[in-house]
Design a protein around this motif. Structure first.
Motif, PDB file in Angstrom:
ATOM      1  N   THR A 156       1.045  -1.417   0.491  1.00 33.51           N
ATOM      2  CA  THR A 156      -0.210   0.169   0.431  1.00 33.51           C
ATOM      3  C   THR A 156       0.485   1.629  -0.142  1.00 33.51           C
ATOM      4  O   THR A 156       1.435   1.531   0.632  1.00 33.51           O
ATOM      5  CB  THR A 156      -0.940  -0.100   1.026  1.00 33.51           C
ATOM      6  N   ALA A 172       1.173   5.857  -0.771  1.00 36.47           N
ATOM      7  CA  ALA A 172       0.510   7.468  -0.754  1.00 36.47           C
ATOM      8  C   ALA A 172       0.123   7.695  -2.094  1.00 36.47           C
ATOM      9  O   ALA A 172       0.854   6.813  -2.747  1.00 36.47           O
ATOM     10  CB  ALA A 172       0.851   8.043   0.831  1.00 36.47           C
ATOM     11  N   SER A 178      -4.454   6.326  -0.242  1.00 37.57           N
ATOM     12  CA  SER A 178      -4.193   4.552   0.011  1.00 37.57           C
ATOM     13  C   SER A 178      -4.186   4.235  -1.428  1.00 37.57           C
ATOM     14  O   SER A 178      -5.411   4.268  -1.731  1.00 37.57           O
ATOM     15  CB  SER A 178      -4.012   4.208   1.290  1.00 37.57           C
TER      16      SER A 178
END
Length: 166
Positions: free
Chosen positions: A87, A89, A117
């Protein structure tokens, strides 16, 4: 003669009405390449596309809303190329347009405390297909309102075919 035609006509009308109901009850088909989410609590699915920029090593995913009864708009997600299953940003933006190029409203991640995200679940560099999940909350740009309205996208997912540019 009137009494035998009347039941026949009523039967045909009822049959036609139920056929219309059944047609309208069928769900809309999801495009092969899409972006979907719960947009402000409402189901939202639109065609999707994308671009990978080699020089910046960033993906740009676009959900293009161009449907009847909805303003022309798109959601853009920008993020660095992650490894599959991680994951990262993301930056996001929502633009509403008139005539395809005049911005009449927009929201972005600027000034939002909750980070956006993206999780990449599949990256096929041969077929150039990218799949993943996302969540973001956007704040309305002060140019359009000083109240800072929020536009959340939750439970988001996408499958896009992307092009590669320098």
């Amino acid at each position: 003669m009137k009494t035998t035609l009347y039941p026949l006509l009523m039967g045909l009308l009822l049959l036609g009405a139920t056929a219309c109901e059944e047609e309208s009850a069928t769900p809309e088909t999801q495009p092969e390449f899409f972006v979907k989410a719960q947009k402000a609590g409402q189901a939202w699915t639109v065609p999707g596309s994308g671009v990978y920029v080699r020089t910046t090593k960033k993906f740009h995913v676009y959900g293009n809303q161009n449907q009847a009864n909805m303003p022309e708009a798109y959601l853009r997600l920008d993020f660095e190329a992650p490894t599959q299953g991680t994951t990262v940003a993301a930056q996001a933006e929502w633009l509403e347009l008139v005539g395809g190029d005049v911005i009449v409203d927009n929201y972005s991640t600027t000034g939002v405390a909750e980070p956006s995200s993206v999780e990449v679940t599949r990256l096929d560099t041969v077929q150039r297909v990218l799949e993943g999940r996302f969540q973001t909350t956007l704040r309305r740009d002060q140019r359009w309102s000083t109240r800072g309205e929020l536009l959340p996208f939750s439970n988001g997912s996408f499958r896009i075919r992307y092009t590669v540019v320098q």
